[in-house]
Design a protein around this motif. Structure first.
Motif, PDB file in Angstrom:
ATOM      1  N   GLU A 565      27.530 -39.617  -6.256  1.00 35.64           N
ATOM      2  CA  GLU A 565      26.083 -39.510  -6.455  1.00 35.64           C
ATOM      3  C   GLU A 565      25.759 -38.910  -7.815  1.00 35.64           C
ATOM      4  O   GLU A 565      24.848 -39.364  -8.511  1.00 35.64           O
ATOM      5  N   HIS A 566      26.531 -37.890  -8.206  1.00 33.16           N
ATOM      6  CA  HIS A 566      26.315 -37.270  -9.517  1.00 33.16           C
ATOM      7  C   HIS A 566      26.677 -38.236 -10.655  1.00 33.16           C
ATOM      8  O   HIS A 566      26.072 -38.178 -11.733  1.00 33.16           O
ATOM      9  N   GLY A 568      26.108 -41.284 -10.687  1.00 33.95           N
ATOM     10  CA  GLY A 568      24.927 -42.125 -10.846  1.00 33.95           C
ATOM     11  C   GLY A 568      25.233 -43.538 -11.292  1.00 33.95           C
ATOM     12  O   GLY A 568      25.965 -44.271 -10.627  1.00 33.95           O
ATOM     13  N   VAL A 569      24.683 -43.881 -12.448  1.00 31.36           N
ATOM     14  CA  VAL A 569      24.769 -45.252 -12.922  1.00 31.36           C
ATOM     15  C   VAL A 569      26.213 -45.659 -13.209  1.00 31.36           C
ATOM     16  O   VAL A 569      26.572 -46.839 -13.095  1.00 31.36           O
ATOM     17  N   LYS A 572      27.676 -46.604  -9.826  1.00 31.81           N
ATOM     18  CA  LYS A 572      27.041 -47.851  -9.387  1.00 31.81           C
ATOM     19  C   LYS A 572      27.574 -49.041 -10.179  1.00 31.81           C
ATOM     20  O   LYS A 572      27.846 -50.106  -9.627  1.00 31.81           O
TER      21      LYS A 572
END
Length: 678
Positions: A565-566, A568-569, A572
């Motif tokens: 989650e940290h 992030g991009v 992803k």
């Protein structure tokens, strides 16, 4: 012997293909024993050939050629050639193929196209062996395309699945892109030297004869031929086909994507290495490094056991290509050989797990749980001890842990990239190399822990799981043994003193001095000087990766979900494979569709407009021409005819047919003329 045995090795799998295609279904057990027996004989002959070739202590290439086609005063020669490089590769191909044949007896036993599957295995093995033993680019290209066809057939074996047929099409089409570049490179060399034979081409270059008299053309020819390796060995940007190819049977993944088809590109670069310029090698090195990094980042985020191994394969192939690019020739080829054993083992180990999962889910009548998702696994260590132990050995090897074969080859690659950077200043290459070493250990131990350690999400899923049959576990044990250091060097911390380094020496560059890479002697000295440092950093990076994997997935000291989650991009992007497929779909597939629509509009409105306009103008001209024909031309003709008709009518009145009347006309006419002249 050195020319007869390779031909026998080559033709035995082809014989198996022919027999299985025509008679496979009629044979006992649908002929699996026949196909497996023939490839086993090829393996034994390959081992015999390798032992004799290496024990002769000669790096000389033994070849046999004959004239195939006469073209004017010239000719095209084809043939076979065996050196230590080819002898080692023969063993690699036949060994993995043989183990896959036997493993498939368990994994594919109930398949509806069992005999055809074994037939295609034979065709594939024949094609790969053709690439290995040829002495010229023409036969290599022919075998190259046969590998493409046979891999298409194997990947799409379960063609009733849309995903499998799409994966086969994707692999075939993407490979054609690289093959097109390879073909152009081959043609540049042929039109420059009027031959396809490696030795003749190398000899011409060594004498100073460059393609079209230009250094740039030689570099271009090398890079274009390398395009074939970019396709076959799934290098950036043509790497997208290999993960999708996991839709094929798992033993096929082990055969195609571990040691044979994907290794063909690395073998190609090794075979044409003497003609590669420094610029071409630099391009090759960076393509390998980029590929290795991209694939490693994706592998960390995947949950499908075969997809993780697929991206791992791409990353390791990038390692090999990078090694060849920086001049660590023997290290790169050694990694091809060591990787063949532990990656084939990893795929077959994954196949053993998937097989057990399917069996358990089938008994539980669970048709919804994904048997390949590691999130549905866990706790398999006690239920599948042989698969677990062998899988652990393979994981240690690919992570570059000491006392494994993977450590020997990966350590030499990292030392080579580090030495190259000290000589040429390309520091990004060793940085990527060491970073990927850490990531490899991380994602492989992540895979091991999620699959075999801990507890499953649902105990009922693994309640019926048991160890795979011996026909599947024995190949795993063989490959696990071959993943240990002792088969390549008796020194567990260095490959340079082993038989492999003595047998596989870097070939001399034949390109002119101004554009050739640094001499092998200077490079080897740099590697020796920096080897100790590279080994320490390599062990530390691998250890860090292993430690992080246990902290995240075994001990739960680091929350993997929160870390993702940290990220992030970045997470992803890696999870979505950096959107390469989406980009290609939009840019190339979508672009092709838009182009076809534009061409259709152009055809309907411009081309058809011109055609229809021409037809309309022709119709108008025809109408005018018809009016003129009907009214003017026909009018004149009709008027002439009417005049003649009237004249004929008048004359007909005096044509009575009576002699007396005609005499009167004659006398009357005479009198008139007499009076006129008088």
């Amino acid at each position: 012997m050195f020319t007869t045995i390779p031909i026998i090795i080559l033709l035995l799998p082809l014989l198996g293909f022919v027999l299985m295609i025509f008679f496979g279904k009629k044979l006992p057990r649908q002929g699996d024993w026949l196909s497996s027996g023939l490839i086993s004989i090829s393996l034994l002959l390959s081992i015999y050939l390798l032992i004799n070739k290496v024990s002769s202590h000669s790096e000389e290439m033994i070849s046999h050629s004959f004239t195939w086609v006469l073209i004017g005063s010239g000719s095209i020669e084809i043939g076979i050639a065996i050196d230590n490089l080819a002898a080692v590769m023969l063993v690699v191909v036949t060994l993995v193929s043989t183990l896959v044949h036997f493993f498939s007896m368990g994994y594919m036993k109930d398949d509806v196209r069992y005999s055809r599957y074994y037939a295609y295995l034979g065709l594939f093995s024949f094609s790969m062996l053709g690439i290995v033993i040829t002495n010229n680019l023409l036969l290599m290209y022919a075998a190259w395309e046969l590998v493409g066809i046979s891999s298409y057939l194997l990947i799409g074996h379960w063609y009733e699945k849309k995903s499998a047929s799409n994966a086969a099409n994707k692999a075939f089409i993407v490979n054609r892109i690289g093959d097109f570049g390879m073909f152009i490179g081959i043609m540049i060399l042929f039109f420059s030297y009027s031959t396809f034979t490696f030795e003749a081409i190398f000899s011409s270059i060594n004498s100073g004869q460059l393609p079209f008299g230009s250094e740039q053309w030689l570099t271009a020819a090398g890079i274009l031929i390398f395009c074939g390796a970019v396709g076959k060995s799934a290098q950036f940007p043509l790497h997208v086909w290999l993960p999708d190819a996991m839709e094929g049977p798992t033993p096929v993944s082990a055969l195609i994507h571990a040691a044979t088809m994907v290794a063909a590109g690395v073998y190609l670069v090794a075979r044409v290495f003497p003609m590669l310029t420094s610029d071409a090698l630099l391009v090759i090195a960076y393509i390998g490094a980029i590929t290795s990094l991209i694939a490693a980042t994706i592998a960390i985020t995947q949950f499908d056991i075969k997809k993780v191994l697929a991206y791992s394969t791409i990353s390791q192939l990038g390692y090999m290509i990078m090694a060849l690019g920086v001049g660590a020739f023997t290290a790169g080829f050694m990694h091809l050989v060591t990787h063949a054993a532990f990656k084939a083992g990893l795929f077959l180990g994954a196949g053993s797990v998937i097989y057990a999962m399917h069996e358990s889910l089938h008994k539980a009548k669970d048709h919804h749980t994904d048997a390949q998702d590691v999130r549905n696994m866990g706790g398999l260590k006690s239920k599948m001890p042989i698969t677990y132990i062998t899988f652990l050995v393979f994981t240690l090897a690919i992570s570059g842990i000491p006392f494994t074969s993977g450590f020997l080859s990966k350590d030499e690659i990292l030392a080579g990239t580090l030495a190259f950077s000290t000589m040429n200043g390309h520091w990004i290459l060793p940085v990527i190399g060491f970073a990927v070493a850490a990531m490899t250990a991380l994602y492989m131990f992540r895979l091991l822990i999620l699959t075999f350690h801990g507890k499953p999400a649902d105990e009922s899923i693994i309640s019926g799981i048991k160890e795979s049959p011996k026909v599947m576990t024995v190949p795993l044990m063989v490959l696990a043994a071959l993943s240990l250091f002792v088969f390549y060097s008796f020194n567990p911390l260095g490959a340079a003193s082993g038989w492999f380094y003595a047998a596989i020496e870097q070939p001399m560059s034949v390109v002119p001095e101004l554009i050739q890479p640094a001499s092998a002697h200077v490079f080897h000295e740099a590697v020796e000087n920096i080897h100790g440092m590279a080994m320490i950093i390599s062990i530390l990076m691998a250890g860090a990766g292993v430690l992080l994997a246990f902290a995240m997935y075994q001990w739960k000291k680091v929350n993997a979900d929160k870390l993702a989650e940290h990220a992030g991009v970045l997470y992803k992007g890696a999870f979505n494979k950096w959107y390469f497929d989406e980009f290609y779909s939009k840019a190339f597939v979508g672009g092709t569709i838009i182009l076809t629509k534009i061409l259709r509009w152009f055809d309907e409105n411009i081309i058809d407009g011109i055609v229809n306009g021409s037809a309309h103008i022709t119709k108008i001209i025809s109408s005018i021409s018809g009016w003129i024909d009907n009214n003017v031309v026909d009018g004149l003709v009709n008027a002439t005819a009417n005049t003649a008709d009237r004249a004929g009518g008048l004359l007909s009145k005096i044509q009575t047919g009576k002699v007396q009347v005609y005499l009167v006309y004659v006398v009357f006419s005479f009198l008139v003329l007499f009076i006129l002249f008088l």
